[in-house]
Write a protein that holds these residues in place. Structure first.
Motif, mmCIF file in Angstrom:
data_model
loop_
_atom_site.group_PDB
_atom_site.id
_atom_site.type_symbol
_atom_site.label_atom_id
_atom_site.label_comp_id
_atom_site.label_asym_id
_atom_site.label_seq_id
_atom_site.Cartn_x
_atom_site.Cartn_y
_atom_site.Cartn_z
ATOM 1 N N MET A 1 0.819 -1.199 0.000
ATOM 2 C CA MET A 1 0.000 0.000 0.000
ATOM 3 C C MET A 1 0.860 1.259 0.000
ATOM 4 O O MET A 1 0.548 2.198 -0.678
ATOM 5 N N SER A 2 1.953 1.268 0.767
ATOM 6 C CA SER A 2 2.794 2.465 0.791
ATOM 7 C C SER A 2 3.434 2.708 -0.576
ATOM 8 O O SER A 2 3.643 3.856 -0.966
ATOM 9 N N LYS A 3 3.725 1.630 -1.308
ATOM 10 C CA LYS A 3 4.279 1.766 -2.664
ATOM 11 C C LYS A 3 3.266 2.468 -3.565
ATOM 12 O O LYS A 3 3.629 3.359 -4.339
ATOM 13 N N ILE A 4 1.982 2.099 -3.455
ATOM 14 C CA ILE A 4 0.926 2.729 -4.257
ATOM 15 C C ILE A 4 0.833 4.211 -3.905
ATOM 16 O O ILE A 4 0.743 5.059 -4.794
ATOM 17 N N LYS A 5 0.872 4.525 -2.612
ATOM 18 C CA LYS A 5 0.807 5.932 -2.192
ATOM 19 C C LYS A 5 2.003 6.730 -2.718
ATOM 20 O O LYS A 5 1.856 7.878 -3.122
ATOM 21 N N ASP A 6 3.176 6.112 -2.719
ATOM 22 C CA ASP A 6 4.370 6.780 -3.256
ATOM 23 C C ASP A 6 4.206 7.064 -4.750
ATOM 24 O O ASP A 6 4.553 8.149 -5.225
ATOM 25 N N ILE A 7 3.678 6.092 -5.474
ATOM 26 C CA ILE A 7 3.471 6.272 -6.915
ATOM 27 C C ILE A 7 2.421 7.354 -7.163
ATOM 28 O O ILE A 7 2.599 8.201 -8.040
ATOM 29 N N LEU A 8 1.336 7.350 -6.376
ATOM 30 C CA LEU A 8 0.302 8.380 -6.526
ATOM 31 C C LEU A 8 0.877 9.772 -6.279
ATOM 32 O O LEU A 8 0.560 10.722 -7.003
ATOM 33 N N ALA A 9 1.738 9.901 -5.276
ATOM 34 C CA ALA A 9 2.378 11.188 -4.999
ATOM 35 C C ALA A 9 3.221 11.625 -6.200
ATOM 36 O O ALA A 9 3.180 12.795 -6.612
ATOM 37 N N GLN A 10 3.955 10.699 -6.778
ATOM 38 C CA GLN A 10 4.768 11.011 -7.955
ATOM 39 C C GLN A 10 3.872 11.402 -9.135
ATOM 40 O O GLN A 10 4.202 12.317 -9.889
ATOM 41 N N MET A 11 2.746 10.699 -9.278
ATOM 42 C CA MET A 11 1.818 11.000 -10.375
ATOM 43 C C MET A 11 1.289 12.421 -10.256
ATOM 44 O O MET A 11 1.160 13.119 -11.259
ATOM 45 N N HIS A 12 1.007 12.854 -9.034
ATOM 46 C CA HIS A 12 0.515 14.218 -8.812
ATOM 47 C C HIS A 12 1.611 15.247 -9.072
ATOM 48 O O HIS A 12 1.356 16.291 -9.666
ATOM 49 N N GLN A 13 2.826 14.952 -8.627
ATOM 50 C CA GLN A 13 3.931 15.897 -8.751
ATOM 51 C C GLN A 13 4.439 16.031 -10.177
ATOM 52 O O GLN A 13 4.716 17.135 -10.642
ATOM 53 N N SER A 14 4.602 14.910 -10.854
ATOM 54 C CA SER A 14 5.225 14.943 -12.169
ATOM 55 C C SER A 14 4.635 13.859 -13.082
ATOM 56 O O SER A 14 5.220 12.774 -13.223
ATOM 57 N N PRO A 15 3.496 14.131 -13.713
ATOM 58 C CA PRO A 15 2.850 13.130 -14.571
ATOM 59 C C PRO A 15 3.710 12.679 -15.748
ATOM 60 O O PRO A 15 3.526 11.582 -16.264
ATOM 61 N N LYS A 16 4.662 13.490 -16.147
ATOM 62 C CA LYS A 16 5.498 13.153 -17.308
ATOM 63 C C LYS A 16 6.558 12.098 -17.000
ATOM 64 O O LYS A 16 7.081 11.474 -17.908
ATOM 65 N N SER A 17 6.862 11.907 -15.713
ATOM 66 C CA SER A 17 7.972 11.008 -15.386
ATOM 67 C C SER A 17 7.514 9.714 -14.716
ATOM 68 O O SER A 17 8.293 9.083 -14.001
ATOM 69 N N VAL A 18 6.275 9.309 -14.964
ATOM 70 C CA VAL A 18 5.751 8.082 -14.358
ATOM 71 C C VAL A 18 6.055 6.902 -15.269
ATOM 72 O O VAL A 18 5.806 6.955 -16.475
ATOM 73 N N ARG A 19 6.598 5.844 -14.676
ATOM 74 C CA ARG A 19 6.871 4.638 -15.462
ATOM 75 C C ARG A 19 5.563 3.908 -15.745
ATOM 76 O O ARG A 19 4.660 3.883 -14.913
ATOM 77 N N PHE A 20 5.468 3.312 -16.911
ATOM 78 C CA PHE A 20 4.269 2.576 -17.305
ATOM 79 C C PHE A 20 3.990 1.445 -16.323
ATOM 80 O O PHE A 20 2.848 1.218 -15.923
ATOM 81 N N LYS A 21 5.032 0.773 -15.901
ATOM 82 C CA LYS A 21 4.900 -0.339 -14.950
ATOM 83 C C LYS A 21 4.259 0.138 -13.641
ATOM 84 O O LYS A 21 3.407 -0.545 -13.070
ATOM 85 N N ASP A 22 4.643 1.322 -13.172
ATOM 86 C CA ASP A 22 4.073 1.879 -11.942
ATOM 87 C C ASP A 22 2.614 2.268 -12.140
ATOM 88 O O ASP A 22 1.783 2.045 -11.261
ATOM 89 N N LEU A 23 2.299 2.839 -13.293
ATOM 90 C CA LEU A 23 0.912 3.209 -13.577
ATOM 91 C C LEU A 23 0.042 1.954 -13.640
ATOM 92 O O LEU A 23 -1.084 1.951 -13.143
ATOM 93 N N CYS A 24 0.561 0.890 -14.208
ATOM 94 C CA CYS A 24 -0.176 -0.384 -14.251
ATOM 95 C C CYS A 24 -0.447 -0.895 -12.846
ATOM 96 O O CYS A 24 -1.545 -1.389 -12.553
ATOM 97 N N MET A 25 0.547 -0.771 -11.964
ATOM 98 C CA MET A 25 0.392 -1.228 -10.591
ATOM 99 C C MET A 25 -0.750 -0.466 -9.893
ATOM 100 O O MET A 25 -1.582 -1.059 -9.203
ATOM 101 N N VAL A 26 -0.803 0.840 -10.096
ATOM 102 C CA VAL A 26 -1.854 1.664 -9.503
ATOM 103 C C VAL A 26 -3.215 1.287 -10.089
ATOM 104 O O VAL A 26 -4.194 1.113 -9.355
#
Length: 86
Positions: A1-26
Motif C-alpha cells: 500500500m505504501s508503494k501505491i501511495k508513493d506512486i500516486l504522490a509522484q503522479m501528482h507531482q510529475s505526470p510526465k515522469s511516471v513509469r508505465f509499470k508503476d501506472l499499471c500497478m496503480v
C-alpha cells in the motif's frame, strides 16, 4: 500500500515522469486486472456508465502524461462517488 501511495504522490507531482509499470500497478490496485494485455495498451473497467474504462499506453517504458492525469481523475471519481478510498 505504501508503494501505491508513493506512486500516486509522484503522479501528482510529475505526470510526465511516471513509469508505465508503476501506472499499471496503480490501475491494477484501483480497477482490478486489465481487460487487455500483451500489447502497448491496457484497458481497465470502471463502475460508472457512459465511458466506463481507463485506457493506458506504454510509451518506451513511460506512461503518457495525459493518461496519468486521466487515471488520477478516475481514481478521484471512484473515491468520491463510490466511496472506495484505499
Amino acid at each position: 500500500m505504501s508503494k501505491i501511495k508513493d506512486i500516486l504522490a509522484q503522479m501528482h507531482q510529475s505526470p510526465k515522469s511516471v513509469r508505465f509499470k508503476d501506472l499499471c500497478m496503480v490501475c491494477d490496485y484501483y480497477f482490478g486486472e486489465s481487460r487487455q494485455r500483451g500489447s502497448s495498451h491496457r484497458i481497465y473497467k470502471t463502475p460508472w456508465p457512459g465511458d466506463p474504462r481507463v485506457n493506458i499506453q506504454n510509451n518506451k517504458g513511460k506512461a503518457k502524461a495525459y493518461q496519468v492525469k486521466q487515471v488520477l481523475m478516475a481514481i478521484e471519481r471512484l473515491e468520491v462517488n463510490y466511496g472506495t478510498e484505499k
